[in-house]
Design a protein around this motif. Structure first.
Motif, PDB file in Angstrom:
ATOM      1  N   PRO A  54       0.808  -1.230   0.000  1.00 21.26           N
ATOM      2  CA  PRO A  54       0.000   0.000   0.000  1.00 21.26           C
ATOM      3  C   PRO A  54       0.837   1.275   0.000  1.00 21.26           C
ATOM      4  O   PRO A  54       0.337   2.347  -0.339  1.00 21.26           O
ATOM      5  CB  PRO A  54      -0.801  -0.118   1.306  1.00 21.26           C
ATOM      6  N   GLU A  55       2.137   1.167   0.378  1.00 21.44           N
ATOM      7  CA  GLU A  55       2.978   2.359   0.434  1.00 21.44           C
ATOM      8  C   GLU A  55       3.375   2.823  -0.971  1.00 21.44           C
ATOM      9  O   GLU A  55       3.219   2.106  -1.949  1.00 21.44           O
ATOM     10  CB  GLU A  55       4.256   2.080   1.246  1.00 21.44           C
ATOM     11  N   LYS A  56       3.908   4.028  -1.036  1.00 21.53           N
ATOM     12  CA  LYS A  56       4.455   4.572  -2.273  1.00 21.53           C
ATOM     13  C   LYS A  56       5.982   4.524  -2.182  1.00 21.53           C
ATOM     14  O   LYS A  56       6.565   4.952  -1.175  1.00 21.53           O
ATOM     15  CB  LYS A  56       4.003   6.023  -2.490  1.00 21.53           C
ATOM     16  N   PHE A  57       6.622   4.023  -3.216  1.00 20.04           N
ATOM     17  CA  PHE A  57       8.071   3.808  -3.184  1.00 20.04           C
ATOM     18  C   PHE A  57       8.781   4.666  -4.235  1.00 20.04           C
ATOM     19  O   PHE A  57       8.364   4.708  -5.392  1.00 20.04           O
ATOM     20  CB  PHE A  57       8.395   2.337  -3.438  1.00 20.04           C
ATOM     21  N   ILE A  58       9.850   5.313  -3.781  1.00 20.37           N
ATOM     22  CA  ILE A  58      10.750   6.018  -4.683  1.00 20.37           C
ATOM     23  C   ILE A  58      12.051   5.225  -4.762  1.00 20.37           C
ATOM     24  O   ILE A  58      12.686   4.968  -3.733  1.00 20.37           O
ATOM     25  CB  ILE A  58      11.037   7.451  -4.202  1.00 20.37           C
ATOM     26  N   VAL A  59      12.429   4.822  -5.957  1.00 19.51           N
ATOM     27  CA  VAL A  59      13.734   4.209  -6.181  1.00 19.51           C
ATOM     28  C   VAL A  59      14.720   5.349  -6.429  1.00 19.51           C
ATOM     29  O   VAL A  59      14.579   6.108  -7.381  1.00 19.51           O
ATOM     30  CB  VAL A  59      13.706   3.245  -7.385  1.00 19.51           C
ATOM     31  N   PHE A  60      15.693   5.470  -5.546  1.00 15.50           N
ATOM     32  CA  PHE A  60      16.647   6.576  -5.594  1.00 15.50           C
ATOM     33  C   PHE A  60      18.000   6.068  -6.062  1.00 15.50           C
ATOM     34  O   PHE A  60      18.607   5.204  -5.425  1.00 15.50           O
ATOM     35  CB  PHE A  60      16.761   7.210  -4.205  1.00 15.50           C
ATOM     36  N   CYS A  61      18.466   6.590  -7.196  1.00 18.60           N
ATOM     37  CA  CYS A  61      19.789   6.242  -7.730  1.00 18.60           C
ATOM     38  C   CYS A  61      20.621   7.513  -7.824  1.00 18.60           C
ATOM     39  O   CYS A  61      20.268   8.436  -8.573  1.00 18.60           O
ATOM     40  CB  CYS A  61      19.666   5.577  -9.100  1.00 18.60           C
ATOM     41  N   ASP A  62      21.690   7.562  -7.062  1.00 21.34           N
ATOM     42  CA  ASP A  62      22.526   8.759  -6.993  1.00 21.34           C
ATOM     43  C   ASP A  62      23.681   8.659  -7.986  1.00 21.34           C
ATOM     44  O   ASP A  62      24.235   7.586  -8.218  1.00 21.34           O
ATOM     45  CB  ASP A  62      23.072   8.906  -5.568  1.00 21.34           C
ATOM     46  N   ASP A  63      24.027   9.806  -8.571  1.00 25.23           N
ATOM     47  CA  ASP A  63      25.171   9.904  -9.486  1.00 25.23           C
ATOM     48  C   ASP A  63      25.032   8.927 -10.653  1.00 25.23           C
ATOM     49  O   ASP A  63      25.913   8.119 -10.924  1.00 25.23           O
ATOM     50  CB  ASP A  63      26.475   9.647  -8.725  1.00 25.23           C
ATOM     51  N   LEU A  64      23.917   9.043 -11.348  1.00 23.04           N
ATOM     52  CA  LEU A  64      23.601   8.118 -12.433  1.00 23.04           C
ATOM     53  C   LEU A  64      24.251   8.558 -13.738  1.00 23.04           C
ATOM     54  O   LEU A  64      24.119   9.702 -14.169  1.00 23.04           O
ATOM     55  CB  LEU A  64      22.081   8.052 -12.623  1.00 23.04           C
ATOM     56  N   SER A  65      24.959   7.649 -14.370  1.00 21.10           N
ATOM     57  CA  SER A  65      25.503   7.853 -15.712  1.00 21.10           C
ATOM     58  C   SER A  65      25.912   6.489 -16.223  1.00 21.10           C
ATOM     59  O   SER A  65      26.144   5.563 -15.447  1.00 21.10           O
ATOM     60  CB  SER A  65      26.689   8.823 -15.720  1.00 21.10           C
ATOM     61  N   PHE A  66      26.019   6.364 -17.529  1.00 22.14           N
ATOM     62  CA  PHE A  66      26.351   5.079 -18.127  1.00 22.14           C
ATOM     63  C   PHE A  66      27.473   5.227 -19.136  1.00 22.14           C
ATOM     64  O   PHE A  66      27.583   6.247 -19.819  1.00 22.14           O
ATOM     65  CB  PHE A  66      25.129   4.478 -18.841  1.00 22.14           C
ATOM     66  N   GLU A  67      28.277   4.191 -19.235  1.00 25.47           N
ATOM     67  CA  GLU A  67      29.229   4.057 -20.319  1.00 25.47           C
ATOM     68  C   GLU A  67      28.656   3.046 -21.310  1.00 25.47           C
ATOM     69  O   GLU A  67      27.723   2.308 -20.995  1.00 25.47           O
ATOM     70  CB  GLU A  67      30.590   3.584 -19.803  1.00 25.47           C
ATOM     71  N   PHE A  68      29.195   3.009 -22.518  1.00 27.59           N
ATOM     72  CA  PHE A  68      28.675   2.100 -23.535  1.00 27.59           C
ATOM     73  C   PHE A  68      28.806   0.642 -23.082  1.00 27.59           C
ATOM     74  O   PHE A  68      29.840   0.219 -22.587  1.00 27.59           O
ATOM     75  CB  PHE A  68      29.412   2.312 -24.859  1.00 27.59           C
ATOM     76  N   GLY A  69      27.738  -0.096 -23.249  1.00 28.80           N
ATOM     77  CA  GLY A  69      27.738  -1.510 -22.907  1.00 28.80           C
ATOM     78  C   GLY A  69      27.568  -1.799 -21.436  1.00 28.80           C
ATOM     79  O   GLY A  69      27.635  -2.950 -21.020  1.00 28.80           O
ATOM     80  N   GLU A  70      27.364  -0.780 -20.618  1.00 29.58           N
ATOM     81  CA  GLU A  70      27.246  -0.984 -19.179  1.00 29.58           C
ATOM     82  C   GLU A  70      25.869  -1.542 -18.826  1.00 29.58           C
ATOM     83  O   GLU A  70      24.854  -1.157 -19.405  1.00 29.58           O
ATOM     84  CB  GLU A  70      27.488   0.336 -18.443  1.00 29.58           C
ATOM     85  N   GLY A  71      25.820  -2.453 -17.858  1.00 27.29           N
ATOM     86  CA  GLY A  71      24.579  -3.079 -17.455  1.00 27.29           C
ATOM     87  C   GLY A  71      23.633  -2.108 -16.762  1.00 27.29           C
ATOM     88  O   GLY A  71      24.054  -1.139 -16.143  1.00 27.29           O
ATOM     89  N   GLY A  72      22.349  -2.391 -16.840  1.00 25.53           N
ATOM     90  CA  GLY A  72      21.343  -1.584 -16.171  1.00 25.53           C
ATOM     91  C   GLY A  72      20.685  -0.548 -17.050  1.00 25.53           C
ATOM     92  O   GLY A  72      19.603  -0.043 -16.733  1.00 25.53           O
ATOM     93  N   TYR A  73      21.320  -0.204 -18.168  1.00 23.89           N
ATOM     94  CA  TYR A  73      20.792   0.842 -19.042  1.00 23.89           C
ATOM     95  C   TYR A  73      19.422   0.454 -19.611  1.00 23.89           C
ATOM     96  O   TYR A  73      18.451   1.202 -19.503  1.00 23.89           O
ATOM     97  CB  TYR A  73      21.797   1.105 -20.166  1.00 23.89           C
ATOM     98  N   LYS A  74      19.336  -0.724 -20.210  1.00 25.61           N
ATOM     99  CA  LYS A  74      18.088  -1.152 -20.826  1.00 25.61           C
ATOM    100  C   LYS A  74      17.013  -1.413 -19.773  1.00 25.61           C
ATOM    101  O   LYS A  74      15.834  -1.151 -20.014  1.00 25.61           O
ATOM    102  CB  LYS A  74      18.320  -2.404 -21.665  1.00 25.61           C
ATOM    103  N   GLU A  75      17.403  -1.930 -18.629  1.00 26.41           N
ATOM    104  CA  GLU A  75      16.432  -2.198 -17.576  1.00 26.41           C
ATOM    105  C   GLU A  75      15.807  -0.904 -17.064  1.00 26.41           C
ATOM    106  O   GLU A  75      14.608  -0.848 -16.787  1.00 26.41           O
ATOM    107  CB  GLU A  75      17.104  -2.946 -16.422  1.00 26.41           C
ATOM    108  N   LEU A  76      16.634   0.145 -16.945  1.00 29.04           N
ATOM    109  CA  LEU A  76      16.108   1.429 -16.498  1.00 29.04           C
ATOM    110  C   LEU A  76      15.160   2.004 -17.543  1.00 29.04           C
ATOM    111  O   LEU A  76      14.092   2.542 -17.210  1.00 29.04           O
ATOM    112  CB  LEU A  76      17.252   2.405 -16.222  1.00 29.04           C
ATOM    113  N   LYS A  77      15.525   1.916 -18.811  1.00 22.01           N
ATOM    114  CA  LYS A  77      14.641   2.386 -19.872  1.00 22.01           C
ATOM    115  C   LYS A  77      13.298   1.674 -19.817  1.00 22.01           C
ATOM    116  O   LYS A  77      12.240   2.283 -19.967  1.00 22.01           O
ATOM    117  CB  LYS A  77      15.281   2.158 -21.243  1.00 22.01           C
TER     118      LYS A  77
END
Length: 293
Positions: free
Chosen positions: A140-163
């Motif tokens: 029932p709660e509201k959740f904020i996923v907080f990611c600090d200092d976000l940036s990606f290099e080419f081929g780095e994992g997590g990019y497509k999942e975030l999109k």
């Protein structure tokens, strides 16, 4: 029938084995107000879990200054979210040390008693966003996923999942989860001169960006709200240092401004982070001198 001693030893063995197994969703302490997503190794396998934060570093709204527009927009968006109204994922981008992370923490501090919860996720663990969304989808709660200092290099994992979690996935992230991220890059990925050289212009003179540029911009554009932060002027830097100095019980005297400016000069930056560090040092030194006097 087992002897009492053997039963005790078996119980200890089972407890140790239990610690080697990943926690189930039913074992998450949902009474906590903030969590960290942590990946751990269990018997040669890796699994993520929500780890409650025991000591939360709350930030008071009053210490966030020189960011009135950004504060108003972020708080309004968060209030909409907490009240079950449509709200956007948020990207806070700009100069380092200008209060991006502190503003998110201040926002969380204001609304955590209204059902808002914070999940801190490292950039390297963004590949688990779908798992996190699934775990909280029925809460029932509201959740904020907080990611600090976000940036990606080419081929780095997590990019497509975030999109996918921001927009475009077949599986919805639900109405109780948003992503708030900070970054020193507005487009989150490195930009090269060669990308612009690959752009083209049609016969009507319309410029068409290269596919590489389109790909880099597409992630940022999935954040519905962009908040930009800029380097501080000397006056703004001193105003922040004054707020923090008073917060830590320090004394503002004739030497204070000279010391504050010299502190910033030594670090080559007039950021809010430097103002905070100076204020801690100044307040500590001056209070110690009073105690020793």
């Amino acid at each position: 029938m087992l002897s009492p001693d053997l039963e005790t030893r078996l119980a200890k063995v089972l407890d140790r084995l239990d610690n080697l197994l990943p926690k189930t969703e039913a074992e998450v302490d949902w009474s906590a107000k903030a969590f960290r997503w942590r990946r751990r190794n269990y018997l040669g396998m890796s699994a993520g879990e929500l780890e409650p934060v025991e000591r939360i570093a709350f930030v008071e709204e009053s210490v966030i200054i020189n960011a009135d527009r950004q504060k108003e927009q972020l708080f309004r968006n968060t209030e909409q979210f907490v009240k079950g109204l449509p709200a956007n994922n948020v990207l806070l981008s700009g100069a380092r040390g200008t209060g991006k992370s502190s503003l998110i923490r201040a926002c969380f501090s204001k609304y955590c008693n209204q059902g808002l919860r914070l999940i801190e996720v490292d950039k390297s663990d963004l590949r688990d966003l779908a798992d996190i969304a699934r775990m909280v989808s029925h809460r029932p709660e509201k959740f904020i996923v907080f990611c600090d200092d976000l940036s990606f290099e080419f081929g780095e994992g997590g990019y497509k999942e975030l999109k996918a979690i921001l927009d475009g996935s077949v599986a919805s992230s639900g109405d109780n989860l948003l992503v708030y991220a900070t970054s020193n890059r507005r487009h989150l990925m490195p930009e090269k001169m060669s990308d612009n050289l690959a752009s083209s212009m049609d016969e009507d003179g319309e410029l068409h960006p290269a596919e590489t540029i389109e790909e880099k911009m597409s992630l940022s554009e999935r954040f519905g709200l962009w908040l930009s932060f800029y380097p501080y002027s000397q006056k703004e830097y001193l105003s922040i240092a004054k707020v923090w100095t008073e917060h830590f019980g320090g004394t503002i005297n004739e030497e204070w401004q000279t010391e504050a400016l010299q502190f910033a000069l030594q670090r080559g930056s007039r950021s809010g982070r430097v103002a905070y560090q100076f204020s801690r040092d100044w307040a500590g030194r001056t209070r110690l001198e009073k105690e020793d006097a």
